[in-house]
Design a protein around this motif. Structure first.
Motif, mmCIF file in Angstrom:
data_model
loop_
_atom_site.group_PDB
_atom_site.id
_atom_site.type_symbol
_atom_site.label_atom_id
_atom_site.label_comp_id
_atom_site.label_asym_id
_atom_site.label_seq_id
_atom_site.Cartn_x
_atom_site.Cartn_y
_atom_site.Cartn_z
ATOM 1 N N LEU A 137 0.811 -1.288 -0.024
ATOM 2 C CA LEU A 137 -0.120 0.154 -0.018
ATOM 3 C C LEU A 137 0.876 1.101 0.020
ATOM 4 O O LEU A 137 1.910 1.076 0.551
ATOM 5 C CB LEU A 137 -0.897 0.062 1.094
ATOM 6 N N LYS A 138 0.313 2.294 -0.776
ATOM 7 C CA LYS A 138 1.320 3.677 -0.586
ATOM 8 C C LYS A 138 0.793 4.334 0.637
ATOM 9 O O LYS A 138 -0.256 4.460 1.058
ATOM 10 C CB LYS A 138 0.809 4.336 -1.733
ATOM 11 N N SER A 139 1.856 5.012 1.264
ATOM 12 C CA SER A 139 1.632 5.640 2.358
ATOM 13 C C SER A 139 0.818 6.766 2.248
ATOM 14 O O SER A 139 0.336 7.311 3.559
ATOM 15 C CB SER A 139 3.149 6.305 3.071
ATOM 16 N N ILE A 166 4.729 1.214 1.692
ATOM 17 C CA ILE A 166 5.746 2.011 1.126
ATOM 18 C C ILE A 166 5.670 3.289 0.930
ATOM 19 O O ILE A 166 4.467 3.772 0.669
ATOM 20 C CB ILE A 166 6.278 1.343 -0.064
ATOM 21 N N ASP A 167 6.517 4.075 0.745
ATOM 22 C CA ASP A 167 6.511 5.644 0.374
ATOM 23 C C ASP A 167 6.665 5.681 -1.091
ATOM 24 O O ASP A 167 6.709 4.652 -1.862
ATOM 25 C CB ASP A 167 7.422 6.350 1.063
ATOM 26 N N ASN A 168 6.914 6.935 -1.624
ATOM 27 C CA ASN A 168 6.973 6.996 -3.133
ATOM 28 C C ASN A 168 8.273 6.505 -3.633
ATOM 29 O O ASN A 168 8.647 6.064 -4.938
ATOM 30 C CB ASN A 168 7.024 8.681 -3.644
ATOM 31 N N LYS A 171 10.381 2.709 -0.735
ATOM 32 C CA LYS A 171 10.784 2.252 0.910
ATOM 33 C C LYS A 171 9.711 2.057 1.814
ATOM 34 O O LYS A 171 8.762 2.603 1.939
ATOM 35 C CB LYS A 171 11.755 3.483 1.531
ATOM 36 N N LEU A 172 10.176 0.765 2.516
ATOM 37 C CA LEU A 172 9.282 0.302 3.573
ATOM 38 C C LEU A 172 8.879 1.010 4.878
ATOM 39 O O LEU A 172 10.167 1.640 5.367
ATOM 40 C CB LEU A 172 9.713 -1.171 4.047
ATOM 41 N N VAL A 173 7.895 1.467 4.956
ATOM 42 C CA VAL A 173 7.664 2.488 5.935
ATOM 43 C C VAL A 173 6.868 1.885 7.204
ATOM 44 O O VAL A 173 6.798 2.449 8.287
ATOM 45 C CB VAL A 173 7.177 3.828 5.692
ATOM 46 N N GLY A 174 6.013 1.009 6.977
ATOM 47 C CA GLY A 174 5.249 0.376 7.996
ATOM 48 C C GLY A 174 4.289 -0.907 7.565
ATOM 49 O O GLY A 174 4.500 -1.228 6.286
ATOM 50 N N PHE A 175 3.607 -1.292 8.582
ATOM 51 C CA PHE A 175 2.487 -2.289 8.081
ATOM 52 C C PHE A 175 1.335 -2.179 8.910
ATOM 53 O O PHE A 175 1.178 -1.457 9.811
ATOM 54 C CB PHE A 175 3.294 -3.855 8.341
#
Lengths: 444, 444
Positions: A137-139, A166-168, A171-175
């Motif tokens: 999913l996109k942040s 993930i961000d733009n 990069k993995l940012v969370g779940f």
């Protein structure tokens, strides 16, 4: 399954199809293994496309090859399209070159590129174990957008119970878990709802390390990122169970002085089995020369008190067994992450005390046996039992310490198992035994 | 974690709480293990209720006891309310009676009844491994009703990625994944959408069997039913990973001639360690008497050709190693379900051929060494090497067949491992060795 066989033999295809639909794909795959080429092709072709791909992924590589060699390019294309990439790669790795060519010619350029990328990851790395069929999913999304995205793309994916965000820059940012998504308000931004404390792996991480992380944090899936932190795949726990089985099998094999092999016993050729076993047997046989040299040095005392020879096997076996008990516990403790390098002092002290209790008990029982039943004479009985005590102490200390020293030198602790310990302890036991014998028996 | 320690030591509670919130509960639990009683209580009490219960479930039983002894009844009640029942039961099983009383007094009657029911399941059974926090759907619901039901009750439950469906008698009739639910039309009846091909377990099933079912069907959860087919719990794959680890540890211990123990090595007392090891050492030591008797029968030849004694350790070690290689592969194959009773003929024939290749190679290398380096004389060299070949063949055949025979007699194949095989092979090796020696060396 009796129904299936009955309809197959009587060529009742409609009923055959119907009864197959009630079976689990794993069981259908198991059935195919025992059928002839014609029979298995008939069943395979009667299955719906998605079931046939799943059944195919559970087949042995021998059966997979047999089927691929006998179906059309069109049918191959369907299987590859339906199978998960990681299963496809596992399958391709076992096929001969001409079959691999046939398969790659029948896949789309995108899939081909993915397969090639997978084939490049080092064996047993996170990259080689992961799957690329996941939902990201996109942040910038909110909960409602995320759910819609999942509904749109999610149906074919292996795991969407946990979705990674993930961000733009990818990069993995969370779940976030699927269950949180359905419970939360549609307009809430994803970044406010997601968990940011992600345990992730890098493509080059070793699978044994991955398994230990799953264990430690009770995970069911784990994201894999490249060196720049970009999400490239996920590892699911069912693959980790396979990794744990494989790592344990390797440890069992190494601890029994074999070079590890991935092949199932019944499927491995006699030559391959012999090859995996012979090196260590040779090394250990030649090391055992040392014990021969020791015995020859004491030939004289052995000739005058020949009964001494009768106790050599008992001493050696007990020493070997005592040592392998200790080394096994330490090797296993290291593998499960329960024992660290810094515990070496504790282990030494613990094994020393255990060996005293065990050694004294064994020596006492043995004394009763030798002195009263074998009637071997007091001096000899005492010499044998003192040697036994020393042997047990040496065996347990050596068995406890060597695996952790192997770890310190970045060797696999599993090679410091029973066979090697036995060889070392044998030599020590004989030196003690003949040393004591010479000292106490030469006088008489 | 450095932050946490810094704020703890400087008593900056607000900042301490903040930095703790960023850590994983597993890591917090790991930290607590190394802190003093006062420090760990301070951290424990500063955590939010649900986090503290999760941290608590990851603590060692020593630390759990220390904390329970020092918190109020109110705090105990909160922990038990928040913890999953299976974790609570694991915790209670390790506590002394007075603590158990204190805990049970502080739980609701419902929870107490559940705990008592759990405590009654046989150790290592499906009932003792399962969890009761799952979502069950009624077969009369449609998709929309099911989703509403999940939203209402699901938030606290361990696993709702797979929902199990029961009829009016609570009998298990099917399952559906959460992802299917959110993709399907709200008015569709659940019975039309559910899968009916459920792999389930009975409460009394052995955990080793459960693990093999998870492996075979790549499951992530499995429903558990009572003898009447009513759903009573589910088993999730993270608990199965623990089962697999535990079963493997047991096999490693049995194969090294120990009575299995659940305790971690560093936490187990010296007496308990000694107790688990001593029985088998005694049994094997006394069995080794057989080899002593054999040697004493041949004292005469040993006295006249004393060099014969020098090769006994090499023969025995090689035989033991060759046998344990075979038995390890067979035991592991049985444990993973790859080898069945009916394979005994195949194993016999395979091990025989492998042993010929391995035996001839070892005998040849050994001949070169004994004849040319030790200069032991042609007849002796030939006798030693022929004995070696026979020993390897006997060892591999015995090592390959005994585990499967144990299985046939419903014994654990793992006890037919290296130590027992070594003792048997030793005796055979000596009979062959001295038999050949008497025959060929007495003439000279």
């Amino acid at each position: 399954m009796e129904n299936v066989l009955f309809f197959l033999e009587n060529n009742q295809l409609a009923k055959l199809k119907e009864s197959l639909m009630e079976e689990n794909p794993v069981d259908i795959a198991e059935l195919l293994e025992d059928l002839t080429k014609e029979q298995s092709l008939k069943i395979f072709r009667i299955l719906p496309k998605d079931t046939s791909a799943e059944v195919f992924s559970y087949l042995s590589s021998e059966k997979q090859q047999e089927i691929v060699e006998n179906i059309t390019d069109e049918e191959i294309r369907h299987i590859i399209d339906e199978m998960f990439i990681d299963d496809t790669v596992d399958f391709i790795e076992e096929m001969p070159a001409n079959i691999v060519d046939k398969i790659l010619q029948n896949t789309s350029p995108d899939t081909r590129q993915l397969i090639n990328q997978f084939l490049k990851y080092p064996e047993n790395s996170a990259g080689s174990v992961m799957t690329v069929e996941y939902v990201s999913l996109k942040s910038g999304m909110n909960i409602g957008q995320a759910l819609n995205h999942i509904k749109k793309v999610g149906i074919d994916n292996e795991t969407i119970d946990i979705c990674y965000i993930i961000d733009n820059q990818r990069k993995l940012v969370g779940f976030i878990s699927l269950k949180s998504l359905i419970f939360l308000d549609d307009i809430l931004p994803l970044v406010d709802a997601m968990e940011t404390n992600v345990i992730s792996a890098i493509t080059t991480d070793d699978q044994e390390f991955i398994a230990s992380q799953f264990r430690k944090y009770d995970l069911t899936s784990m994201p894999v990122v490249d060196n720049e932190g970009r999400l490239v795949g996920i590892i699911t726990i069912d693959d980790v169970v396979d990794v744990i089985d494989q790592e344990n099998t390797e440890d069992f094999q190494k601890m029994a002085a074999m070079n590890p092999s991935d092949e199932e016993y019944l499927k491995e050729s006699v030559f391959s089995l012999a090859k995996h076993r012979i090196i260590w047997l040779l090394v250990l046989m030649i090391s055992a020369t040392a014990t021969g040299i020791i015995i020859r040095r004491y030939e004289e005392i052995l000739q005058s008190v020949v009964i001494l020879a009768a106790f050599i096997p008992m001493l050696m076996d007990t020493g070997g067994n005592a040592g392998s008990q200790s080394s096994t516990l330490i090797i296993r403790g290291i593998a499960l992450g329960e024992i660290q390098l810094t515990d070496i002092g504790k282990i030494l002290w613990k094994e020393f005390r255990v060996s005293l209790i065990v050694g004294v008990t064994l020596a006492f029982v043995n004394f009763l046996r030798i002195y009263f039943i074998d009637r071997a004479g007091l001096t000899i009985s005492l010499v044998v039992c003192t040697s036994l005590l020393f042997t047990v102490v040496i065996a347990k200390v050596v068995g406890g310490v060597l695996p952790i020293m192997a770890k310190a030198f970045k060797l696999d602790p599993a090679i410091m198992a029973s066979p090697l310990i036995t060889t070392i302890v044998d030599a020590c036991a004989l030196v003690v035994y003949f040393g004591l014998s010479t000292h106490f028996l030469n006088l008489s």
